[in-house]
Motif scaffolding. Structure first.
Motif, PDB file in Angstrom:
ATOM      1  N   TYR A 166      50.000  53.078 -86.913  1.00 28.03           N
ATOM      2  CA  TYR A 166      49.995  52.255 -85.695  1.00 28.03           C
ATOM      3  C   TYR A 166      51.041  51.167 -85.802  1.00 28.03           C
ATOM      4  CZ  TYR A 166      48.137  49.424 -81.842  1.00 28.03           C
ATOM      5  OH  TYR A 166      47.983  48.724 -80.659  1.00 28.03           O
ATOM      6  N   GLN A 167      51.932  51.121 -84.807  1.00 30.29           N
ATOM      7  CA  GLN A 167      53.001  50.125 -84.794  1.00 30.29           C
ATOM      8  C   GLN A 167      52.815  49.089 -83.696  1.00 30.29           C
ATOM      9  OE1 GLN A 167      56.229  53.132 -84.548  1.00 30.29           O
ATOM     10  NE2 GLN A 167      56.906  52.317 -86.514  1.00 30.29           N
ATOM     11  N   ALA A 168      51.779  49.271 -82.892  1.00 29.88           N
ATOM     12  CA  ALA A 168      51.478  48.392 -81.751  1.00 29.88           C
ATOM     13  C   ALA A 168      52.448  48.666 -80.612  1.00 29.88           C
ATOM     14  CB  ALA A 168      51.520  46.921 -82.139  1.00 29.88           C
ATOM     15  N   THR A 195      44.890  54.524 -95.100  1.00 26.50           N
ATOM     16  CA  THR A 195      44.996  53.493 -94.069  1.00 26.50           C
ATOM     17  C   THR A 195      44.030  53.803 -92.929  1.00 26.50           C
ATOM     18  OG1 THR A 195      47.349  53.271 -94.581  1.00 26.50           O
ATOM     19  CG2 THR A 195      46.585  52.261 -92.539  1.00 26.50           C
ATOM     20  N   ASN A 196      43.266  52.813 -92.507  1.00 30.78           N
ATOM     21  CA  ASN A 196      42.306  53.025 -91.426  1.00 30.78           C
ATOM     22  C   ASN A 196      42.962  52.690 -90.083  1.00 30.78           C
ATOM     23  OD1 ASN A 196      40.107  53.266 -89.735  1.00 30.78           O
ATOM     24  ND2 ASN A 196      38.699  52.206 -91.115  1.00 30.78           N
ATOM     25  N   VAL A 197      43.739  53.631 -89.572  1.00 32.54           N
ATOM     26  CA  VAL A 197      44.409  53.432 -88.283  1.00 32.54           C
ATOM     27  C   VAL A 197      43.377  53.351 -87.167  1.00 32.54           C
ATOM     28  CG1 VAL A 197      46.163  54.320 -86.707  1.00 32.54           C
ATOM     29  CG2 VAL A 197      46.393  54.717 -89.159  1.00 32.54           C
ATOM     30  N   GLN A 198      42.337  54.135 -87.283  1.00 35.21           N
ATOM     31  CA  GLN A 198      41.305  54.183 -86.249  1.00 35.21           C
ATOM     32  C   GLN A 198      40.702  52.804 -85.986  1.00 35.21           C
ATOM     33  OE1 GLN A 198      38.121  56.862 -87.190  1.00 35.21           O
ATOM     34  NE2 GLN A 198      37.074  56.594 -85.231  1.00 35.21           N
ATOM     35  N   ASN A 229      39.884  61.901 -88.745  1.00 35.29           N
ATOM     36  CA  ASN A 229      39.538  60.955 -89.806  1.00 35.29           C
ATOM     37  C   ASN A 229      40.325  59.679 -89.493  1.00 35.29           C
ATOM     38  OD1 ASN A 229      42.142  60.925 -91.132  1.00 35.29           O
ATOM     39  ND2 ASN A 229      41.631  62.860 -92.133  1.00 35.29           N
ATOM     40  N   PRO A 230      40.157  58.588 -90.238  1.00 27.15           N
ATOM     41  CA  PRO A 230      40.811  57.328 -89.857  1.00 27.15           C
ATOM     42  C   PRO A 230      42.333  57.361 -89.798  1.00 27.15           C
ATOM     43  CG  PRO A 230      38.984  56.880 -91.319  1.00 27.15           C
ATOM     44  CD  PRO A 230      39.157  58.380 -91.314  1.00 27.15           C
ATOM     45  N   GLU A 231      42.972  58.426 -90.283  1.00 31.38           N
ATOM     46  CA  GLU A 231      44.438  58.535 -90.209  1.00 31.38           C
ATOM     47  C   GLU A 231      44.906  59.682 -89.332  1.00 31.38           C
ATOM     48  OE1 GLU A 231      46.455  56.775 -94.285  1.00 31.38           O
ATOM     49  OE2 GLU A 231      46.069  58.905 -94.141  1.00 31.38           O
TER      50      GLU A 231
END
Length: 286
Positions: A166-168, A195-198, A229-231
Motif C-alpha cells: 500500500y502506497q496510499a 506486512t499487514n496491508v489489509q 491473506n493480509p498481503e
C-alpha cells in the motif's frame, strides 16, 4: 447518418454462415470457413458456399469428417512461469508454447492423451498473461474453447491471487497500459506474510476495486475482490483489459508485486507444477 440497412430473408435478419456457426458453438469462424471450403457444411440440405448469408431458421449440418477433425484437437493447461510471453515471441522473449514438449508434460496428468508434434499446429493461447505474471494459461487448437474464453460475448470468470503493498492514494503513479512495469515476484498461496496491508488499506477503497473504477475512459464491470491473506488479494474478473489488475490497484494506491492466475471458468490450476502442462480432460468444462 441513417442506420445501415439490415439484410433479411422472409422477415428474418441474416448473418454470415461462419458467424452463425460460431454463435451455435459448432466451431470458430476460421474453422467454419475451412469446413465450407472442404464442402463439409450444408444449409437446408444444400452444400454451403463461402460467405453465404443465413437466418436463424436455416438448418446447418456439418459432415462427420469435420467433427472427427475437431475431436482430435487438444486443449492444454500450462502453469506459465515468469520470463515467458503468452503469445508470439517479442523483444527476444520466448513464447509459452515453447514449453509444450514431452519433457515438461506433467507426470500426474490424468488424461490418457500422448504428446505428438501435430498437436502444436495451430495451438494458440486463450488470452494473455504478462511476462512476469504466472499461473494458468490455456492453449488450444479448438476454436470453440477459444470463443468460450475470449470471444466477444464471453463473460467467463478468471481468478487471480495478487500480492500488493500500500502506497496510499496519489503515491502510486498510474501507468499507460503499454508501459513496462517493475518486474513482479513469484507468488504462492502459502507465501509467508511479513506486512499487514489489509490492516491499513481503507475499506472504501476495497469497495472501489469491486465497482466504481474506470480504465481508458470506460467504467469497469463489477469485480469480486477480497483478502486472501493480509498481503494478498483475490480478484475474480469477467473482462480482460491490458494490465487491468495492476492499473486498478494503482488507482487506489496499491502496488502489485506478484500476480498469479489460478482459475478460468470451472478449470483450476490445482497442483500443476510451475513450467509444466497437462491436457484438458474429456470430463472438464470451462
Amino acid at each position: 447518418m441513417p442506420a445501415p440497412a439490415t439484410s433479411t430473408v422472409g422477415g428474418l435478419p441474416t448473418s454470415r454462415l461462419n458467424k452463425r456457426m460460431a454463435e451455435l458453438g459448432l466451431c470458430s469462424r476460421r474453422e467454419a470457413d475451412d469446413w465450407v471450403e472442404q464442402g463439409w457444411v450444408k444449409v437446408n440440405g444444400v452444400v454451403a458456399t463461402m460467405g453465404q448469408q443465413v437466418t436463424a431458421a436455416d438448418r446447418i449440418e456439418v459432415d462427420k469428417i469435420a467433427q472427427g477433425f475437431q475431436e482430435q484437437r487438444v486443449t492444454i493447461l500450462l502453469n506459465k512461469p515468469i520470463g515467458y510471453v503468452s503469445g508470439q515471441a517479442e523483444d527476444g522473449h520466448t513464447p509459452a508454447v515453447a514449453l509444450i514438449n514431452p519433457r515438461t508434460h506433467w507426470r500426474d496428468d490424468p488424461s490418457r492423451n500422448r504428446f505428438s508434434p501435430p498437436q502444436l499446429r495451430g495451438l494458440a493461447p486463450c488470452g494473455r498473461l504478462d511476462i512476469d505474471s504466472v499461473g494458468l494459461l490455456v492453449l488450444t487448437q479448438d476454436g470453440r474453447v477459444a470463443r468460450q474464453i475470449i470471444g466477444e460475448d464471453s463473460e467467463m470468470e478468471k481468478e487471480y491471487l495478487v500480492r500488493v503493498v500500500y502506497q496510499a492514494p496519489g503515491q502510486a503513479v498510474p501507468r499507460h497500459p503499454g508501459e513496462r512495469s517493475v518486474p513482479l515476484q513469484e507468488i504462492d498461496e502459502r507465501d509467508p506474510v511479513s506486512t499487514n496491508v489489509q490492516a491499513v488499506f481503507p475499506r472504501e477503497l476495497l469497495e472501489r476495486l469491486r465497482h466504481g473504477l474506470s480504465l481508458d475512459g470506460e467504467p469497469l464491470k463489477p469485480a469480486k475482490v477480497d483478502w486472501q491473506n493480509p498481503e494478498q488479494l483475490r480478484f475474480v474478473l469477467t473482462e480482460g483489459k491490458k494490465r487491468q489488475i495492476r492499473r486498478m490497484c494503482e488507482l487506489v494506491g496499491l502496488k502489485v508485486v506478484g500476480l498469479k492466475r489460478i482459475r478460468i471458468g470451472r478449470v483450476t490450476l490445482g497442483n500443476l507444477p510451475v513450467g509444466q502442462w497437462r491436457y484438458l480432460s474429456p470430463n472438464e468444462r470451462f
